[in-house]
Design an enzyme around this catalytic site. Structure first.
Site, PDB file in Angstrom:
ATOM      1  N   GLU A 265       0.880  -1.159   0.000  1.00  0.00           N
ATOM      2  CA  GLU A 265       0.000   0.000   0.000  1.00  0.00           C
ATOM      3  C   GLU A 265       0.919   1.210   0.000  1.00  0.00           C
ATOM      4  O   GLU A 265       1.718   1.383   0.912  1.00  0.00           O
ATOM      5  CB  GLU A 265      -0.856  -0.054   1.267  1.00  0.00           C
ATOM      6  CG  GLU A 265      -1.981   0.920   1.242  1.00  0.00           C
ATOM      7  CD  GLU A 265      -2.338   1.318   2.654  1.00  0.00           C
ATOM      8  OE1 GLU A 265      -2.636   0.450   3.465  1.00  0.00           O
ATOM      9  OE2 GLU A 265      -2.278   2.532   2.911  1.00  0.00           O
ATOM     10  N   CYS A 302      -2.988   7.203   5.271  1.00  0.00           N
ATOM     11  CA  CYS A 302      -3.006   6.918   3.837  1.00  0.00           C
ATOM     12  C   CYS A 302      -4.315   7.391   3.221  1.00  0.00           C
ATOM     13  O   CYS A 302      -4.392   7.609   2.015  1.00  0.00           O
ATOM     14  CB  CYS A 302      -2.791   5.434   3.595  1.00  0.00           C
ATOM     15  SG  CYS A 302      -3.235   4.420   4.973  1.00  0.00           S
TER      16      CYS A 302
HETATM   17  P1  NAP Z   1       9.232   3.783   3.738  1.00  0.00           P
HETATM   18  O1  NAP Z   1      10.439   4.627   3.576  1.00  0.00           O
HETATM   19  O2  NAP Z   1       8.636   3.241   2.493  1.00  0.00           O
HETATM   20  O3  NAP Z   1       9.629   2.577   4.715  1.00  0.00           O
HETATM   21  C1  NAP Z   1       8.706   1.554   5.059  1.00  0.00           C
HETATM   22  C2  NAP Z   1       9.494   0.289   5.398  1.00  0.00           C
HETATM   23  O4  NAP Z   1      10.054  -0.249   4.205  1.00  0.00           O
HETATM   24  C3  NAP Z   1      10.647   0.539   6.344  1.00  0.00           C
HETATM   25  O5  NAP Z   1      10.788  -0.585   7.158  1.00  0.00           O
HETATM   26  C4  NAP Z   1      11.822   0.661   5.430  1.00  0.00           C
HETATM   27  O6  NAP Z   1      13.034   0.307   6.022  1.00  0.00           O
HETATM   28  C5  NAP Z   1      11.472  -0.310   4.325  1.00  0.00           C
HETATM   29  N1  NAP Z   1      12.051   0.083   3.050  1.00  0.00           N
HETATM   30  C6  NAP Z   1      11.836   1.235   2.373  1.00  0.00           C
HETATM   31  N2  NAP Z   1      12.533   1.247   1.230  1.00  0.00           N
HETATM   32  C7  NAP Z   1      13.182   0.073   1.174  1.00  0.00           C
HETATM   33  C8  NAP Z   1      14.070  -0.509   0.230  1.00  0.00           C
HETATM   34  N3  NAP Z   1      14.425   0.111  -0.888  1.00  0.00           N
HETATM   35  N4  NAP Z   1      14.575  -1.730   0.509  1.00  0.00           N
HETATM   36  C9  NAP Z   1      14.226  -2.382   1.640  1.00  0.00           C
HETATM   37  N5  NAP Z   1      13.409  -1.875   2.568  1.00  0.00           N
HETATM   38  C10 NAP Z   1      12.890  -0.665   2.337  1.00  0.00           C
HETATM   39  O7  NAP Z   1       8.077   4.540   4.500  1.00  0.00           O
HETATM   40  P2  NAP Z   1       8.095   5.390   5.861  1.00  0.00           P
HETATM   41  O8  NAP Z   1       9.400   5.276   6.529  1.00  0.00           O
HETATM   42  O9  NAP Z   1       6.941   4.933   6.617  1.00  0.00           O
HETATM   43  O10 NAP Z   1       7.804   6.863   5.422  1.00  0.00           O
HETATM   44  C11 NAP Z   1       8.466   7.518   4.372  1.00  0.00           C
HETATM   45  C12 NAP Z   1       7.437   8.085   3.412  1.00  0.00           C
HETATM   46  O11 NAP Z   1       6.549   7.050   3.012  1.00  0.00           O
HETATM   47  C13 NAP Z   1       6.508   9.150   3.985  1.00  0.00           C
HETATM   48  O12 NAP Z   1       7.075  10.417   3.962  1.00  0.00           O
HETATM   49  C14 NAP Z   1       5.309   9.030   3.078  1.00  0.00           C
HETATM   50  O13 NAP Z   1       5.507   9.763   1.918  1.00  0.00           O
HETATM   51  C15 NAP Z   1       5.249   7.582   2.727  1.00  0.00           C
HETATM   52  N6  NAP Z   1       4.215   6.843   3.504  1.00  0.00           N
HETATM   53  C16 NAP Z   1       3.044   6.661   2.910  1.00  0.00           C
HETATM   54  C17 NAP Z   1       2.056   5.969   3.579  1.00  0.00           C
HETATM   55  C18 NAP Z   1       0.741   5.738   2.931  1.00  0.00           C
HETATM   56  O14 NAP Z   1      -0.061   5.027   3.481  1.00  0.00           O
HETATM   57  N7  NAP Z   1       0.454   6.306   1.794  1.00  0.00           N
HETATM   58  C19 NAP Z   1       2.271   5.466   4.856  1.00  0.00           C
HETATM   59  C20 NAP Z   1       3.518   5.676   5.446  1.00  0.00           C
HETATM   60  C21 NAP Z   1       4.483   6.361   4.741  1.00  0.00           C
HETATM   61  P3  NAP Z   1      14.007   1.453   6.581  1.00  0.00           P
HETATM   62  O15 NAP Z   1      13.167   2.500   7.205  1.00  0.00           O
HETATM   63  O16 NAP Z   1      14.881   0.737   7.529  1.00  0.00           O
HETATM   64  O17 NAP Z   1      14.687   1.998   5.400  1.00  0.00           O
END
Ligand code: NAP
Length: 527
Positions: A265, A302
């Site tokens: 998601e 979200c």
């Molecule tokens: P994220 O950066 O996508 O991280 C979510 C999880 O996935 C974390 O455990 C992260 O690990 C892992 N991950 C991310 N990229 C990866 C990769 N290339 N390889 C392996 N693992 C990976 O999301 P977030 O930390 O929750 O928030 C960052 C941004 O995501 C927010 O600013 C927002 O834009 C978006 N977000 C959107 C929603 C939604 O529902 N639309 C919800 C939450 C966040 P690490 O943190 O250890 O890297």
């Protein structure tokens, strides 16, 4: 309960030795103790080996036993009491009442799946009895049930430290289906993750379930999360987060020798459509309610309403004035992580600096870790001309698009990517106009709602929290509600299988016989 910072691999609490990570107090920006040890590739391999060993014995546990397991997890989470709530508030910066509500939702989800398991109909048992006399060819005996896919990797979400994390909807639905689960904790809330992980671990022990039914890993980088998705023993992935993260994991899953489904998601701006009669009769009320929904949880949902579409004119101006007045009264709120705060500020700055975008209102400024709400406006031509204006700004920011008429508003809808929700604000006199939008909205979103906002997702049997890409990677599924179990099941057909070899649920004397769909007919259906 004292936190150890250890991994939970099978029955063992093990120190990860591949780097360390600390939780950050979201409100103050300071590090919280203890240090959490990142898993090594060998520890990942060990967790996957245990999960694979657990798969066959765990999947053949009676559904009632898995229901007991889910209820035990719920009870153990509640028994953590204030220790869990305090740690979760500190790590997430979310208000106590929200965390207590989210804990209730998490426990409720576990119980929903427990009830579903006791009912048994998720197995969708089907029987087409043999027809040996059929001409020109006899029909074989065909029996179908759903079996679980195999061990599932779950990535905890930053914005729901309980309901979409270690014992959240992905874990609950996978465990209910009969899949062992390995959770990769979100680094924003490792302490919350350990506490909940231990609650699950205790339930595994108390019910004497296979050791590898559940493991919890911390990752001090990206390697372990990526290795988890790449591991041949993992058969599906549940993820909530950024588009970049979801797409990276999908690419790893697709490149495997055996590609696997990733239920990711990712991003959604959740359009809100204001129809003319509703806007004329109650622009102020809608504007006020919109501002409340936009700022709920610092906008970190979200389903946050990030895009508003309406026909330009005095009534839309009334809406904007009411929303602006309300925003001015709603204090800035602490954001989940420094990274999410930075991304929010960058997204807001980019909209504020856009030549075709006007800043309509800002909420009160806050501290260095708080997000200041922002309301912007543009016109449909500018919105259609620049794809960057359609991107999610995660937080309490929204863009209002002024349309010439309903036809132009429809053009904007047609230009959008897949969404989790679309909200329609309408009066009775708007029904004909709204009806004309419905086919496009059904194609666009997983949930259509009237006179409300998408925030506050009800957990039930008819809920859909999904939608076409990039809202989710697979629009045929939902990650909230009982239908979420379908993501982790696949059908198997048994042809001419002797009764002694059939699974118990499909045997002639099965107690679940009353739920069989026989020759395509639902149980209880005549004719
Ligand atoms: P994220 O950066 O996508 O991280 C979510 C999880 O996935 C974390 O455990 C992260 O690990 C892992 N991950 C991310 N990229 C990866 C990769 N290339 N390889 C392996 N693992 C990976 O999301 P977030 O930390 O929750 O928030 C960052 C941004 O995501 C927010 O600013 C927002 O834009 C978006 N977000 C959107 C929603 C939604 O529902 N639309 C919800 C939450 C966040 P690490 O943190 O250890 O890297």
């Amino acid at each position: 309960m004292t936190l150890t910072g250890n991994l939970l691999i099978g029955r063992q609490s093990l120190r990860g030795t591949h780097g360390t990570l600390h939780a950050i107090d979201a409100a103050t920006g300071t590090e919280l103790e203890p240090a959490f040890g990142g898993a090594t590739p060998q520890q990942l391999d060990h967790a996957c080996a245990l999960a694979w060993q657990a798969f066959d014995p765990y999947r053949e546990t009676a559904p009632g036993r898995r229901a007991d397991f889910l209820e035990a997890i719920a009870a153990n989470i509640l028994a953590l009491g204030d220790a869990l709530v305090d740690r979760c508030v500190a790590e997430s910066g979310l208000p106590r009442a929200r965390i207590e509500g989210e804990r209730g939702r998490t426990v409720g989800q576990l119980r929903l799946f427990a009830n579903m398991l006791r009912q048994g109909d998720f197995l969708e048992l089907r029987v087409d009895p043999a027809q040996p006399e059929r001409k020109p060819l006899p029909r074989p005996d065909l029996r179908l049930r759903q079996i679980p896919l195999g061990p599932v990797a779950v990535f905890g979400a930053s914005n729901f430290p309980l309901a979409f994390s270690v014992a959240g909807g992905d874990t609950a639905s996978a465990l209910a289906a009969g899949c062992p689960v390995i959770v990769k904790a979100h680094p924003a809330h490792p302490g919350t993750s350990e506490l909940v992980g231990r609650a699950i671990r205790k339930a595994v022990d108390d019910l004497d379930l296979p050791e590898g039914t559940f493991s919890l890993l911390f990752d001090a980088g990206l390697e372990i999360g990526q290795g988890l998705v790449a591991d041949r023993r993992i058969k599906a992935v549940g993820f909530t987060g950024s588009r970049a993260g979801g797409m990276a994991l999908m690419a790893i899953a697709a490149a495997r020798a055996e590609p696997i489904p990733v239920y990711a998601e990712m991003s959604s701006v959740n359009p809100v459509l204001l129809f003319p009669h509703a806007l004329a009769s109650r622009a102020e009320a809608i504007g006020t309610a919109f501002a409340d929904s936009l700022t709920l949880g610092a906008g970190q949902f979200c389903t946050n309403p990030g895009l508003v579409l309406a026909v330009a004119g005095d009534n839309l101006d009334r809406f904007l004035q009411a929303a602006s007045a309300r925003l001015a009264t709603l204090p800035a709120a602490t954001m989940l992580t420094p990274g999410i705060h930075r991304a929010y500020c960058a997204g807001v700055a980019s909209l504020a600096g856009h030549a075709q975008v006007q800043t309509v209102a800002r909420g009160p400024a806050g501290s260095a870790t708080q997000g200041q709400a922002a309301l912007f406006a543009t016109d449909a031509a500018a919105f259609l001309a620049d794809p960057a204006l359609r991107h999610e700004v995660f937080g309490a920011a929204a863009l209002v698009v002024r349309c010439r008429d309903l036809a132009e508003m429809r053009g904007v809808i047609d230009a959008l990517e897949g969404q989790l929700t679309a909200a329609l604000h309408l009066d009775d006199a708007d029904h004909d106009a709204a009806r004309a939008f419905l086919p496009a909205l059904e194609r666009l979103a997983g949930r259509l709602l009237v006179n409300g906002f998408g925030t506050g997702v009800e957990v039930g049997h008819a809920m859909v929290h999904g939608g076409p890409w990039p809202a989710t990677s697979d629009g045929r599924s939902t990650s909230v509600g009982s239908l979420a179990i379908a993501r982790f099941l696949r059908p198997v057909c048994y042809q001419d299988m002797p009764a002694g070899l059939l699974p118990a649920s499909l045997c002639p004397d099965s107690p679940q016989r009353h739920s069989w769909r026989v020759d395509g007919k639902l149980p209880g259906c005549a004719g």
